[in-house]
Design a protein around this motif. Structure first.
Motif, short mmCIF file in Angstrom:
data_model
loop_
_atom_site.label_atom_id
_atom_site.label_comp_id
_atom_site.label_asym_id
_atom_site.label_seq_id
_atom_site.Cartn_x
_atom_site.Cartn_y
_atom_site.Cartn_z
N ASP A 1 37.71 28.29 12.95
CA ASP A 1 36.63 27.60 12.24
C ASP A 1 36.28 26.27 12.90
O ASP A 1 35.10 25.93 13.06
N SER A 2 37.30 25.50 13.26
CA SER A 2 37.04 24.20 13.88
C SER A 2 36.43 24.36 15.27
O SER A 2 35.63 23.52 15.70
N PHE A 3 36.79 25.44 15.97
CA PHE A 3 36.16 25.69 17.27
C PHE A 3 34.66 25.97 17.09
O PHE A 3 33.83 25.51 17.89
N GLY A 4 34.32 26.72 16.03
CA GLY A 4 32.90 26.93 15.74
C GLY A 4 32.18 25.63 15.45
O GLY A 4 31.05 25.41 15.92
N THR A 5 32.84 24.74 14.68
CA THR A 5 32.24 23.43 14.41
C THR A 5 32.08 22.64 15.70
O THR A 5 31.03 22.00 15.92
N SER A 6 33.08 22.67 16.56
CA SER A 6 33.00 21.95 17.83
C SER A 6 31.85 22.47 18.69
O SER A 6 31.14 21.69 19.32
N MET A 7 31.68 23.78 18.71
CA MET A 7 30.60 24.37 19.51
C MET A 7 29.24 23.96 18.99
O MET A 7 28.33 23.63 19.77
N VAL A 8 29.08 23.96 17.66
CA VAL A 8 27.80 23.55 17.07
C VAL A 8 27.52 22.08 17.37
O VAL A 8 26.42 21.72 17.80
N VAL A 9 28.51 21.23 17.14
CA VAL A 9 28.33 19.80 17.38
C VAL A 9 28.03 19.54 18.85
O VAL A 9 27.12 18.77 19.19
N ALA A 10 28.78 20.18 19.75
CA ALA A 10 28.58 19.96 21.17
C ALA A 10 27.20 20.45 21.62
O ALA A 10 26.51 19.75 22.38
N ALA A 11 26.79 21.61 21.16
CA ALA A 11 25.50 22.17 21.57
C ALA A 11 24.34 21.32 21.06
O ALA A 11 23.43 20.95 21.83
N VAL A 12 24.35 21.00 19.77
CA VAL A 12 23.24 20.24 19.18
C VAL A 12 23.17 18.82 19.75
O VAL A 12 22.10 18.34 20.11
N SER A 13 24.31 18.16 19.84
CA SER A 13 24.31 16.78 20.35
C SER A 13 23.92 16.74 21.82
O SER A 13 23.25 15.80 22.27
N THR A 14 24.29 17.76 22.59
CA THR A 14 23.89 17.81 24.00
C THR A 14 22.38 17.97 24.12
O THR A 14 21.74 17.30 24.94
#
Length: 262
Positions: free
Chosen positions: A60-73
């Motif tokens: 679950d936290s990996f999914g959150t990290s991917m979303v945050v990383a993708a959107v912020s990038t």
């Protein structure tokens, strides 16, 4: 000179041991067949990689990290690329001051930046944890975007753009056919570097998490507070492998000397 070379070689060897020693230990612990964090490993096994992939909070936290990383990038690129063009082609007054402002999030300690964003966003403006993470990571990634894209743009000859405009090309066509191809390697490198920086960030993410919302590095810290098995080591090796691939790709595309050197 003869006496100096062995001394320098010894220093170089010591530096490699200090840098690579922890990595070797981490990899050994991740592949161990034992049940505790111990080195040398008690046999070799992939059991802990399987356990890491099956552990719900990590997934679950990996999914959150991917979303945050993708959107912020994406947001950092949307803001950083026009800002870079304005700084390098517009030549505005106070350019040096503007550049220093863009690079300020790198200079300011991330814990200080995270605490400031926590008070302003989550306490003052009632922004959700996910929204605060995206905003905070965008602020953190913006300097990398400006620097990397700016390095590619600085290598381009501005006279090519002037020639294109002189031959009748409008601003949009000049940008699409001349400027953008020159900036493309820098934009791609900035995307990769920003994404992996966000994915591995700890100090800023630690202060901007909330109930049910945590990035993978933060969840790993929470896990080691109560467990001592090699699951976290296995996750760390996976992240390390991803970072190595990203670093190699960035070096091949632009080169760290061109990106970070002047």
């Amino acid at each position: 000179m003869i006496l100096r070379r062995p001394f320098l070689s010894l220093l170089a060897a010591a530096a490699f041991v200090l840098m690579l020693g922890p990595v070797v230990i981490l990899v050994g612990v991740a592949f161990t067949a034992g049940s505790t964090l111990a080195f040398p490993p008690e046999g070799l096994s992939l059991r802990w990689f399987s356990a890491a992939l099956e552990y719900g909070p990590f997934v679950d936290s990996f999914g959150t990290s991917m979303v945050v990383a993708a959107v912020s990038t994406v947001i950092a690129l949307a803001l950083g690329v026009p800002a870079t063009l304005a700084l390098h082609r517009g030549n505005p007054r106070g350019r040096r001051i503007m550049e220093n402002l863009f690079f300020a999030p790198i200079v300011v300690p991330e814990l200080v930046l995270g605490l400031a964003l926590f008070q302003q966003l989550m306490v003052g403006m009632r922004v959700t944890a996910l929204g605060a993470l995206i905003i905070g990571h965008t602020v953190l990634l913006l300097p990398y975007t400006v620097r990397v894209v700016g390095a590619s743009l600085a290598l381009a000859d501005a006279r090519l753009e002037e020639a294109a405009r002189g031959l009748g090309a409008g601003p949009v066509r000049t940008f699409l056919t001349v400027t953008l191809p020159v900036m493309a390697p820098g934009i791609l490198s900035a995307t990769i570097l920003a994404f992996i920086t966000s994915l591995n960030n700890v100090p800023l993410s630690l202060l901007l998490t909330g109930p049910g919302v945590a990035t993978l590095p933060v969840e790993m810290l929470n896990y080691v507070q109560s467990s001592f098995d090699p699951v976290v080591a296995a996750v760390s090796v996976l992240l390390l492998a991803l970072s190595v691939v990203v670093a190699f790709t960035t070096e091949r595309l632009v080169g760290f000397t061109k990106v970070f050197g002047r």
